[in-house]
Design an enzyme around this catalytic site. Sequence first.
Site, PDB file in Angstrom:
ATOM      1  N   HIS A  17     -28.230 -24.700 -47.453  1.00  0.00           N
ATOM      2  CA  HIS A  17     -28.870 -24.318 -46.179  1.00  0.00           C
ATOM      3  C   HIS A  17     -30.073 -25.221 -45.887  1.00  0.00           C
ATOM      4  O   HIS A  17     -30.288 -25.637 -44.746  1.00  0.00           O
ATOM      5  CB  HIS A  17     -29.379 -22.866 -46.246  1.00  0.00           C
ATOM      6  CG  HIS A  17     -28.312 -21.817 -46.320  1.00  0.00           C
ATOM      7  ND1 HIS A  17     -28.291 -20.850 -47.303  1.00  0.00           N
ATOM      8  CD2 HIS A  17     -27.243 -21.569 -45.529  1.00  0.00           C
ATOM      9  CE1 HIS A  17     -27.245 -20.046 -47.099  1.00  0.00           C
ATOM     10  NE2 HIS A  17     -26.605 -20.457 -46.039  1.00  0.00           N
ATOM     11  N   LYS A  41     -21.871  -7.914 -46.793  1.00  0.00           N
ATOM     12  CA  LYS A  41     -21.958  -7.464 -48.195  1.00  0.00           C
ATOM     13  C   LYS A  41     -23.381  -7.038 -48.545  1.00  0.00           C
ATOM     14  O   LYS A  41     -24.316  -7.412 -47.847  1.00  0.00           O
ATOM     15  CB  LYS A  41     -21.502  -8.594 -49.127  1.00  0.00           C
ATOM     16  CG  LYS A  41     -20.069  -8.983 -48.912  1.00  0.00           C
ATOM     17  CD  LYS A  41     -19.788 -10.427 -49.278  1.00  0.00           C
ATOM     18  CE  LYS A  41     -19.493 -11.242 -48.030  1.00  0.00           C
ATOM     19  NZ  LYS A  41     -19.605 -12.674 -48.208  1.00  0.00           N
ATOM     20  N   ARG A  95     -19.163 -27.291 -45.330  1.00  0.00           N
ATOM     21  CA  ARG A  95     -19.118 -27.832 -46.696  1.00  0.00           C
ATOM     22  C   ARG A  95     -17.808 -28.547 -46.951  1.00  0.00           C
ATOM     23  O   ARG A  95     -17.751 -29.571 -47.600  1.00  0.00           O
ATOM     24  CB  ARG A  95     -19.256 -26.690 -47.713  1.00  0.00           C
ATOM     25  CG  ARG A  95     -20.623 -26.067 -47.748  1.00  0.00           C
ATOM     26  CD  ARG A  95     -20.583 -24.751 -48.466  1.00  0.00           C
ATOM     27  NE  ARG A  95     -19.736 -23.797 -47.743  1.00  0.00           N
ATOM     28  CZ  ARG A  95     -19.656 -22.510 -48.002  1.00  0.00           C
ATOM     29  NH1 ARG A  95     -20.342 -22.012 -49.003  1.00  0.00           N
ATOM     30  NH2 ARG A  95     -18.884 -21.723 -47.292  1.00  0.00           N
ATOM     31  N   SER A 133     -23.774 -18.648 -50.993  1.00  0.00           N
ATOM     32  CA  SER A 133     -24.699 -17.553 -51.325  1.00  0.00           C
ATOM     33  C   SER A 133     -23.992 -16.490 -52.153  1.00  0.00           C
ATOM     34  O   SER A 133     -24.578 -15.916 -53.077  1.00  0.00           O
ATOM     35  CB  SER A 133     -25.243 -16.911 -50.041  1.00  0.00           C
ATOM     36  OG  SER A 133     -26.035 -17.826 -49.333  1.00  0.00           O
TER      37      SER A 133
END
Length: 168
Positions: A17, A41, A95, A133
């Site tokens: 990030h 989540k 990514r 993450s």
Amino acid sequence: MRTAVYPGSFDPITLGHVDVLRRAAGVFDRVVVAVLVNPRKAPVAEAEGRAAAIRETIAETLPELAGRIDVTTFDGLTVDACRALGARHVVRGLRAVSDFEAELQMAHMNHRLAPEIDTVFFMTALEYGYLSSSLVKEIARFGGDVSAMVPPGVAARLRASGPETPRL
Ligand code: PNS
């Protein structure tokens, strides 16, 4: 002034990030990092805690850009946050090809909802291509070392909270 919004869960912020944020600040005059209040989540912190970790990260690792980066929290649609913040661009990181399909769908949907808003993608540096993450949270939950994956302050806080329920 060109303002972009970089929305996300930042649960927690990773070095990937930070890399995208640095690249976005190279293109836009002002970048607003917008932290989603209710990610899907169980988060490592409430939105304000995740935003505080981002502010601390910017002060520590991107001090030369700090005057042009703001951090806020938002609830609801990303395009509504963009309009409220006066931004016509959404920033997202890519990514790998596997990110592309979901990101393309989101970019098209956001453009349909708000035709004046475009999404701009930045490719993360190759060395962060494996980072996420959720993997960071999983590794922290089992007591693994995440210091090469997240900013130093975040790594220290995850370590201090102990495994099982990593918190910021
Ligand atoms: O870091 P993430 O979890 O990949 O970020 C996803 C995020 C926050 C960008 C996305 O879930 C989002 O925009 N949520 C806000 C609600 C919204 O606008 N949904 C429609 C997107 S097409």
